[in-house]
Design an enzyme around this catalytic site. Structure first.
Site, PDB file in Angstrom:
ATOM      1  CG  ASP A  99      -2.268   0.538   1.003  1.00  9.43           C
ATOM      2  OD1 ASP A  99      -3.245  -0.062   1.456  1.00  9.43           O
ATOM      3  OD2 ASP A  99      -2.362   1.583   0.302  1.00  9.43           O
ATOM      4  CG  ASP A 200      -4.385   5.516   0.852  1.00 11.11           C
ATOM      5  OD1 ASP A 200      -5.342   4.761   1.047  1.00 11.11           O
ATOM      6  OD2 ASP A 200      -4.232   6.602   1.434  1.00 11.11           O
ATOM      7  CD  GLU A 249      -8.771   4.433  -1.903  1.00  9.52           C
ATOM      8  OE1 GLU A 249      -7.885   5.205  -1.526  1.00  9.52           O
ATOM      9  OE2 GLU A 249      -9.677   4.028  -1.150  1.00  9.52           O
ATOM     10  CG  HIS A 317      -9.190  -1.469   4.131  1.00  9.36           C
ATOM     11  ND1 HIS A 317      -9.052  -1.469   2.756  1.00  9.36           N
ATOM     12  CD2 HIS A 317      -8.758  -0.272   4.527  1.00  9.36           C
ATOM     13  CE1 HIS A 317      -8.545  -0.326   2.359  1.00  9.36           C
ATOM     14  NE2 HIS A 317      -8.357   0.429   3.418  1.00  9.36           N
ATOM     15  CG  ASP A 318     -11.524   2.012   3.288  1.00 10.83           C
ATOM     16  OD1 ASP A 318     -10.905   2.490   2.326  1.00 10.83           O
ATOM     17  OD2 ASP A 318     -11.057   1.947   4.446  1.00 10.83           O
TER      18      ASP A 318
HETATM   19  O1  ISL Z   1     -13.486   8.738   1.610  1.00 13.10           O
HETATM   20  C1  ISL Z   1     -13.815   8.737   0.481  1.00 13.10           C
HETATM   21  C2  ISL Z   1     -15.175   9.061   0.016  1.00 13.10           C
HETATM   22  O2  ISL Z   1     -15.606   8.005  -0.785  1.00 13.10           O
HETATM   23  C3  ISL Z   1     -12.844   8.413  -0.647  1.00 13.10           C
HETATM   24  O3  ISL Z   1     -12.959   9.464  -1.588  1.00 13.10           O
HETATM   25  C4  ISL Z   1     -11.426   8.323  -0.151  1.00 13.10           C
HETATM   26  O4  ISL Z   1     -10.549   8.532  -1.250  1.00 13.10           O
HETATM   27  C5  ISL Z   1     -11.154   6.935   0.369  1.00 13.10           C
HETATM   28  O5  ISL Z   1     -11.979   6.661   1.445  1.00 13.10           O
HETATM   29  C6  ISL Z   1      -9.675   6.838   0.788  1.00 13.10           C
HETATM   30  O6  ISL Z   1      -9.459   5.626   1.507  1.00 13.10           O
HETATM   31  C7  ISL Z   1      -8.059   5.323   1.706  1.00 13.10           C
HETATM   32  O7  ISL Z   1      -7.395   6.388   2.365  1.00 13.10           O
HETATM   33  C8  ISL Z   1      -7.793   6.655   3.710  1.00 13.10           C
HETATM   34  C9  ISL Z   1      -7.872   5.395   4.601  1.00 13.10           C
HETATM   35  O8  ISL Z   1      -8.564   5.706   5.799  1.00 13.10           O
HETATM   36  C10 ISL Z   1      -8.612   4.284   3.874  1.00 13.10           C
HETATM   37  O9  ISL Z   1      -8.581   3.093   4.675  1.00 13.10           O
HETATM   38  C11 ISL Z   1      -7.951   4.050   2.541  1.00 13.10           C
HETATM   39  O10 ISL Z   1      -8.558   2.978   1.830  1.00 13.10           O
HETATM   40  C12 ISL Z   1      -6.737   7.600   4.270  1.00 13.10           C
HETATM   41  O11 ISL Z   1      -5.459   7.034   4.055  1.00 13.10           O
END
Ligand code: ISL
Ligand code: CA
Length: 545
Positions: A99, A200, A249, A317-318
């Site tokens: 990542d 990321d 991403e 994971h999100d």
């Molecule tokens: O939060 C968002 C709305 O959809 C997205 O646009 C955002 O780009 C995404 O959630 C980013 O996620 C990544 O970066 C974050 C981290 O907390 C997440 O786990 C990771 O997947 C900050 O590093």
């Protein structure tokens, strides 16, 4: 040329190291644990692994706030143990991508500890500062994790910018010295022999202009990728020197822009779009409905049909667990979703536990929750809507909480699901006695064995890699059906993503002759006009031309 790239034929597996396997029984998953479980991933048929961050971090955002890019967080192990993991994965012909978190660092990173000391510190412009006062910030933008996107720093009487938490100050990509330091780190990891990166929040590295106030869509400015091209071309120039795979991403990059991003001269090999599941389940979102899923994924399939490549996923994971979002938590719905994920065009990413049919966790109180963003949202909801009971606020917040997908992987029926011999950092789902790898591998019709069949089928069928995607029954609210076509054969994939029995008539689109049933989760069913599908039926047919 692009058609021969290994990552197009590959099936990927996302590991959230904190929750995968705890080999030293401190309650936290670790690198030696991943290494011990490589044979499981090999048996599953995985070609490459994406590791969520394992670097030094204060864990404000569970590793996405990095304080040393070239050090392994002691919770996960040592650099020597990482290199051992990499070597053993390669020995099993499994690649590992890392990542790459370069939109921001931790506020404990030495660069930020320096930068915040004074306006003329050499590292000051590694970050983004604007004149401000404690109660007059440069604009009214709100961060993704709630609260202002600016934090006032009284030492230097300026505010710094952060798209995410205040402990995650954004790096200043306009600064070539900062970029050079990031590029040096990237090369350091690539020269160690890793097989690529998941990048990321890459679409957020371009920030300005910010001299305007937000009125309606509060996230809009973060999704604006104009002006990012020069940075992406510099990253591409480094990536092109190595035989690696890169997955950006790229929240905010449209399905049209994605052709340039992932096409033959694209910045990266593929991107994760977040239109179908970013912040899924948040109030007022269309996300999570089957029509929205069909429309979004189909638009991306069609947009990248001839040039570009999709990274396919239904959970990560999100997000909450996809079987709980799009299915009804049942094994059968897990198999129907697996069929979609593995047989569309693009590289499928299986998130740890998805192959078991793991589902959302039954949170009963906010005390059980770890995610800072979930905790913030819960508090904010109670403040905004004081009439809500804590149970109602919990239900609304947990509808989209990231904690569901972060509960420990369920290996077997031992205590804590075999994840650890001590109480894990986050509770294990109480359904582990029946949803676990060991038990399911022994059951012929388990979710994991259905995944193994789909993975084998996909990897051995060129039409499922390169064949064109065509959606059927576009407007049907719960049937998700499509074909994959090459000049020698056509595949027909039909799923009923609902708990109701549904009768459809495909006679407008298909003749019945010559179809061969390849795979299904309902042996009693066979193709007919009309065709009645029971809840979460999935059917896979092939016709040779
Ligand atoms: O939060 C968002 C709305 O959809 C997205 O646009 C955002 O780009 C995404 O959630 C980013 O996620 C990544 O970066 C974050 C981290 O907390 C997440 O786990 C990771 O997947 C900050 O590093
Ligand atoms: Ca451990």
């Amino acid at each position: 040329n692009q058609t021969d790239d290994w990552w197009k034929k590959a099936v990927a597996y996302q590991i959230y190291p904190r929750s995968f396997y705890d080999s030293n029984n401190d309650g936290i998953g670790d690198l030696n644990g991943i290494r011990e479980k490589l044979p499981y991933l090999k048996e599953l048929g995985i070609d490459f692994i994406w590791l969520n961050p394992i670097y030094a971090s204060p864990n404000v955002d569970n590793g996405y706030d990095i304080s040393d890019y070239q050090a392994i967080h002691p919770d996960f192990g040592t650099m020597a143990e990482f290199e051992q993991l990499l070597a053993e994965a390669h020995a099993l012909d499994i690649k590992i991508i890392m990542d790459l978190v370069v939109n921001h660092t931790s506020d404990q990173h030495p660069w930020f500890l320096e930068a915040r000391q004074s306006k003329d510190n050499p590292y000051r412009d590694y970050y983004l500062w604007e004149d401000a006062t404690a109660d007059q910030l440069p604009n009214n933008w709100q961060s993704f994790f709630g609260g202002p996107t600016w934090t006032y720093d009284e030492t230097t009487e300026q505010a710094y910018f952060h798209v995410f938490a205040k402990e995650q100050p954004d790096l200043n990509w306009k600064n070539p010295t900062m970029r050079a330091a990031i590029y040096k780190m990237i090369r350091w990891w690539l020269n160690l022999g890793i097989d690529g990166f998941r990048i990321d929040a890459i679409s957020h590295i371009q920030k300005e202009p910010w001299d305007f106030e937000i009125t309606d869509n509060q996230w809009a400015p973060f999704m604006n990728v104009s002006g990012i091209d020069d940075y992406m071309l510099e990253l591409k120039a480094i990536f092109d020197e190595y035989d690696i795979v890169t997955v950006g991403e790229a929240s905010g990059v449209s399905s049209e822009e994605a052709v340039a991003w992932t096409g033959n001269d694209g910045y990266v090999n593929m991107i994760f779009e977040l239109e179908h599941c970013g912040r899924i389940g948040e109030p007022g979102q269309q996300k999570g409905s089957i029509p929205h899923l069909k429309d979004t994924l189909t638009r991306w399939q069609n947009s990248l049909a001839d040039n570009g490549w999709n990274a396919l996923y239904l959970e990560n994971h999100d997000t909450p667990r996809s079987v709980s979002v799009y299915g009804d938590g049942s094994e059968k719905s897990a198999k129907a979703l697996a069929t979609l994920l593995l047989l569309m065009k693009g590289t499928p990413f299986i998130y740890q536990g998805q192959e078991l049919g793991m589902i959302n966790y039954p949170f009963r109180s906010i005390e059980e929750v770890d995610g800072k963003d979930t905790l913030y949202a819960y508090q904010a909801l109670l403040e905004e809507q004081p009439e809500l009971t804590s149970e109602e606020a919990l239900t609304i917040t947990m509808n989209w909480s990231r904690d569901h997908s972060r509960t420990p992987f369920q290996w077997n029926t031992e205590a804590f699901g075999g994840f650890s011999k001590t109480t894990p950092w986050l509770a294990v789902n109480p359904n582990f006695p029946i949803i676990n790898a060991q038990y399911e591998l022994q059951q012929p019709h388990s979710v994991v064995n259905f995944y193994k069949q789909l993975i084998t089928l996909r990897k051995n069928t060129d039409t499922l890699i390169h064949g064109t995607y065509h959606l059927l029954l576009k407007n049907h609210p719960s049937i998700y059906a499509f074909t994959r076509q090459s000049d020698t054969e056509t595949w027909l994939i039909i799923t009923n993503l609902s708990t109701r029995s549904v009768t459809i008539d495909l006679s407008e689109e298909l003749t019945l002759n010559d179809w061969q049933l390849i795979l299904t989760n309902n042996q009693k069913l066979s193709l007919s006009h009309p065709l009645t599908l029971e809840r979460f039926d999935a059917l896979v047919y092939r016709k040779r031309h």
